[in-house]
Design a protein around this motif. Structure first.
Motif, mmCIF file in Angstrom:
data_model
loop_
_atom_site.group_PDB
_atom_site.id
_atom_site.type_symbol
_atom_site.label_atom_id
_atom_site.label_comp_id
_atom_site.label_asym_id
_atom_site.label_seq_id
_atom_site.Cartn_x
_atom_site.Cartn_y
_atom_site.Cartn_z
ATOM 1 N N PHE A 49 46.660 37.029 33.758
ATOM 2 C CA PHE A 49 46.939 36.336 34.742
ATOM 3 C C PHE A 49 46.219 35.147 34.989
ATOM 4 O O PHE A 49 45.119 34.958 34.532
ATOM 5 N N THR A 50 46.537 34.259 36.074
ATOM 6 C CA THR A 50 46.241 33.166 36.289
ATOM 7 C C THR A 50 45.012 33.518 37.624
ATOM 8 O O THR A 50 45.017 33.512 38.580
ATOM 9 N N PHE A 51 43.736 33.668 36.617
ATOM 10 C CA PHE A 51 42.652 34.486 37.694
ATOM 11 C C PHE A 51 42.230 33.273 38.607
ATOM 12 O O PHE A 51 41.971 33.594 39.792
ATOM 13 N N SER A 52 42.359 31.798 38.265
ATOM 14 C CA SER A 52 41.600 31.008 39.131
ATOM 15 C C SER A 52 42.756 30.691 40.362
ATOM 16 O O SER A 52 42.135 30.175 41.414
ATOM 17 N N GLY A 53 43.671 31.448 40.284
ATOM 18 C CA GLY A 53 44.587 30.961 41.173
ATOM 19 C C GLY A 53 44.431 32.541 42.254
ATOM 20 O O GLY A 53 45.570 32.471 43.349
ATOM 21 N N ALA A 54 44.037 33.348 41.884
ATOM 22 C CA ALA A 54 44.159 34.629 42.637
ATOM 23 C C ALA A 54 42.768 35.181 43.623
ATOM 24 O O ALA A 54 41.561 34.895 43.036
ATOM 25 N N HIS A 55 42.948 35.530 44.864
ATOM 26 C CA HIS A 55 42.123 36.036 45.448
ATOM 27 C C HIS A 55 41.829 37.378 44.889
ATOM 28 O O HIS A 55 42.606 38.147 44.508
ATOM 29 N N GLU B 199 48.338 42.028 32.830
ATOM 30 C CA GLU B 199 46.977 41.969 33.726
ATOM 31 C C GLU B 199 46.058 42.768 32.922
ATOM 32 O O GLU B 199 46.370 43.987 32.755
ATOM 33 N N GLN B 200 44.850 42.301 32.748
ATOM 34 C CA GLN B 200 43.912 43.247 32.407
ATOM 35 C C GLN B 200 42.450 42.878 33.066
ATOM 36 O O GLN B 200 42.063 42.008 33.129
ATOM 37 N N LEU B 201 41.894 44.054 33.606
ATOM 38 C CA LEU B 201 40.740 43.831 34.274
ATOM 39 C C LEU B 201 39.707 45.019 33.812
ATOM 40 O O LEU B 201 40.197 46.191 33.549
ATOM 41 N N VAL B 202 38.478 44.641 33.349
ATOM 42 C CA VAL B 202 37.550 45.532 32.958
ATOM 43 C C VAL B 202 36.495 45.202 33.491
ATOM 44 O O VAL B 202 35.732 44.423 33.565
ATOM 45 N N GLU B 203 36.142 46.527 34.310
ATOM 46 C CA GLU B 203 34.827 46.352 35.276
ATOM 47 C C GLU B 203 33.401 46.747 34.240
ATOM 48 O O GLU B 203 33.676 47.807 33.393
ATOM 49 N N ALA C 132 40.543 32.520 46.187
ATOM 50 C CA ALA C 132 40.612 31.825 44.678
ATOM 51 C C ALA C 132 39.614 30.785 44.122
ATOM 52 O O ALA C 132 39.115 30.991 43.132
ATOM 53 N N ASP C 133 39.332 30.004 45.178
ATOM 54 C CA ASP C 133 38.286 28.921 45.052
ATOM 55 C C ASP C 133 36.712 29.502 44.893
ATOM 56 O O ASP C 133 35.906 28.786 44.340
ATOM 57 N N SER D 84 31.175 36.790 44.111
ATOM 58 C CA SER D 84 31.105 35.632 43.730
ATOM 59 C C SER D 84 32.222 35.604 42.150
ATOM 60 O O SER D 84 32.596 36.826 41.799
ATOM 61 N N ARG D 85 32.255 34.280 41.924
ATOM 62 C CA ARG D 85 33.311 34.634 40.710
ATOM 63 C C ARG D 85 33.080 33.062 39.646
ATOM 64 O O ARG D 85 32.620 32.072 40.507
ATOM 65 N N ASP D 86 33.466 33.308 38.568
ATOM 66 C CA ASP D 86 33.270 32.136 37.646
ATOM 67 C C ASP D 86 34.712 32.026 37.176
ATOM 68 O O ASP D 86 35.178 32.606 36.102
ATOM 69 N N ASN D 87 35.457 30.845 37.733
ATOM 70 C CA ASN D 87 36.640 30.770 37.212
ATOM 71 C C ASN D 87 36.787 30.016 35.879
ATOM 72 O O ASN D 87 37.869 30.308 34.900
ATOM 73 N N THR D 88 35.924 29.533 35.389
ATOM 74 C CA THR D 88 35.790 29.055 34.039
ATOM 75 C C THR D 88 35.930 30.158 32.943
ATOM 76 O O THR D 88 35.949 29.910 31.839
ATOM 77 N N LYS D 89 35.068 31.047 33.444
ATOM 78 C CA LYS D 89 35.178 32.393 32.725
ATOM 79 C C LYS D 89 35.987 33.823 32.938
ATOM 80 O O LYS D 89 35.765 34.738 32.336
ATOM 81 N N ASN D 90 37.022 33.455 33.936
ATOM 82 C CA ASN D 90 37.658 34.617 34.306
ATOM 83 C C ASN D 90 37.004 35.764 34.560
ATOM 84 O O ASN D 90 37.220 36.828 34.131
#
Length: 119
Positions: free
Chosen positions: A26-32, A1-5, A52-53, A70-76
């Protein structure tokens, strides 16, 4: 898991700022996902969680109506739009999978991004 703010900086009260969080490993699109922050000299605090959605989000009372997650699951990528920030929003901001947020900050893995709000 890597997260970069990223996206932090100096902003005047009443201005706006957009934070980003790039996720991988990790599976970003499946994670709250949660945004948390640590004000100077204070404990970590929860800011917002998005499902997640990306169609539902909850906010800390003091930021509700001013911040939008907000989130863009296509771009994680996770975002935090900060409008009309106040001095009390000055903090280092972090993103984390919601399941790893326990209020202590011990599971935060990213470097965080510092936001300074000044009048």
């Amino acid at each position: 898991e890597q997260l970069v703010e990223s996206g932090g900086g100096w902003v005047q009260t009443g201005g706006s700022l957009r934070l980003s969080c790039a996720a991988s490993g990790f599976t970003f699109s499946g994670a709250h996902m949660t945004w948390a922050r640590q004000p100077p000299g204070k404990d970590f605090e929860w800011v917002s969680t998005i499902n997640a959605d990306g169609d539902r989000a909850a906010y800390k009372t003091s930021v509700e109506g001013r911040f939008t997650t907000s989130r863009d699951n296509t771009k994680n990528t996770l975002f935090l739009q900060m409008n009309s920030p106040k001095s009390e929003d000055t903090a280092v901001y972090y993103c984390v999978p919601a399941e790893k947020w326990d209020g202590s900050g011990r599971f935060l893995s990213g470097p965080g991004t510092r936001v300074t709000v000044s009048s």
